[in-house]
Scaffold this active site. Structure first.
Site, PDB file in Angstrom:
ATOM      1  CE  LYS A   1      -7.558   3.221  -3.890  1.00  0.00           C
ATOM      2  NZ  LYS A   1      -8.049   3.339  -2.557  1.00  0.00           N
TER       3      LYS A   1
ATOM      4  CB  CYS B   1     -13.483   3.034  -4.058  1.00  0.00           C
ATOM      5  SG  CYS B   1     -13.633   4.154  -2.679  1.00  0.00           S
TER       6      CYS B   1
END
Ligand code: SAJ
Length: 408
Positions: free
Chosen positions: A201, A255
């Site tokens: 991720k 993010c």
């Protein structure tokens, strides 16, 4: 029944999607106002297709609560902020959510962490929090990490179609959770171990951050020697193995501008490329500020109050302002003790900064120079209204034909 913990940008669409696909879901959030809004039938942020999905989930029987539920499956989707100085993840929300699950869950429950965490966080913080409550992992509690991958602006499509990663200690449990996600996910679902899932991720977002930094560095080089960075990137991308992203006024959101720092924080001696890339992206708002000053001088402008920033969100067609380049730019500017620039964003209807406008035409009328910080559809469709203004377009959405347009 699945209890989704945390009903923010990721938890809410995930809970709705499962409920709309026949899974019995209760969504839990500790914010009573947010839960009350959802119970009253309204969504809590803007996203294409979210309202329709909400209606389907209500038909599917979704419920919302501030209470953690007694059930066999939990999905934890709470924020994972990072400490700006140490660059390390702050896992406090994940830990507290897991502790609250432990207080109610029966033995044998599966706890899926969806929140993005830095590699090693589950070993370092989540396992000890579970063991401290007297549970044996693998027997009393099963742990899974299923990092989300959806992009704001296209979340609903991506929830349905993206491939996914499931990290589990136990393959059998991994396959069980895979089945749950397969209730709606049409992409391929890979089952692996937890540390690998954590790392993938962060690596995915780091790859994008480094690529954007490369584009931003090219923009600086091209600006220095009067070359057209957009034309250069367009031509390079016609090569079958080159795919450079676009330069911009900086990188925002929760993010791409955050996750790569987890690697820099944890491996300071081993992250030269990543650390430098993040520094390049972080330098962009200041670079735009310098461009504004240069253009003002070139056009004999001296009054900063006649300059307006179009866009406050971190990217186009979303209402999320977290870490937005415009807010970063305003913060840099405030360090120079200058009066804040005017701002306007069609997606931001509550006061967020000083000198904020709420009407596009009023905003345009009040300035001589418009700096396009975000390429919302609104500005693309109304760029003719910038005619007669000096424009600094940091997103390359305005045509040079509308007047005096500069790019970065
Ligand atoms: N940006 C550029 N140039 C580009 C692309 C983006 O300057 O060519 C800027 C955007 O304007 C924005 C920032 O980067 O300020 C990040 O935007 P984004 O659209 O690249 O990504 P996010 O942060 O909205 O979503 C990312 C996605 N990750 C990847 O594409 C690898 C998404 O799939 C993840 O689920 C999400 O992060 C997340 O939650 O981790």
């Amino acid at each position: 029944m699945v209890n989704v913990i945390g009903l923010g940008y990721i938890g809410l669409p995930t809970a709705l999607m499962m409920a709309a696909h026949g899974v019995k879901v209760v969504g839990t959030d500790y914010n009573p106002e947010l839960v009350a809004t959802l119970k009253s039938g309204k969504t809590t942020f803007k996203e294409d297709g979210l309202d329709e999905l909400f209606a389907d989930a209500v038909k599917g029987g979704i419920e919302f609560s501030t209470e953690y539920q007694v059930t066999d499956t939990y999905i934890v989707s709470v924020p994972t902020p990072y400490d700006k100085f140490s660059k390390k993840i702050d896992a406090c929300y994940v830990i507290s959510a897991v502790q609250s699950v432990m207080a109610v869950c029966p033995k044998g429950a599966v706890v899926v962490i969806e929140s993005t965490v830095s590699p090693g966080t589950i070993d370092k913080f989540v396992r000890p929090a579970i063991e401290a409550k007297g549970f044996e992992i693998g027997k009393d509690i099963h742990l899974v990490h299923a990092p989300e991958r959806i992009i704001p602006g296209n979340m609903i499509y991506e929830l349905l179609h993206n491939n996914r990663t499931i990290g589990a200690d136990d393959k059998v449990i991994g396959e069980k959770v895979k089945e749950l996600y397969a209730s709606f996910c049409q992409g391929e679902i890979v089952v692996t171990d937890i540390r690998t899932a954590e790392m993938t991720k962060v690596v995915e977002n780091t790859f994008r951050a480094v690529n954007i930094a490369f584009a931003n560095e090219l923009a600086k080089i091209c600006m220095h020697d009067d070359m057209d960075v957009y034309e250069i990137i367009k031509i390079c991308n016609m090569h079958p193995r080159v795919n450079i992203l676009q330069p911009g006024p900086g990188v925002g959101g929760h993010c791409i501008s955050v996750d790569p720092w987890f690697l820099v924080g944890d491996y300071p001696g081993l992250t030269k490329v990543i650390g430098q890339a993040m520094a390049v992206n972080d330098s962009m708002p200041e670079f735009v500020l310098d461009r504004i000053h240069e253009i003002m001088i070139e056009n004999h402008m001296s009054d900063l109050s006649r300059v307006g920033l179009y866009g406050l969100t971190y990217k186009e067609n979303v209402d999320d302002c977290r870490e937005s380049p415009t807010l970063q730019l305003l913060e840099s500017q405030s360090r120079h003790l200058a009066d804040p620039l005017k701002t306007y964003d069609p997606y931001v209807t509550e006061e967020m900064v000083e000198h904020q406008y709420y009407d596009f035409d009023e905003f345009i009328d009040s300035v001589d120079m418009v700096v396009v910080m975000v390429g919302h559809d609104e500005i693309k469709q109304n760029q003719h209204k910038l005619h007669g203004k000096i424009v600094l377009d940091t997103r390359k959405v305005c045509s040079p034909d509308i007047g005096k347009v500069y790019y970065i």
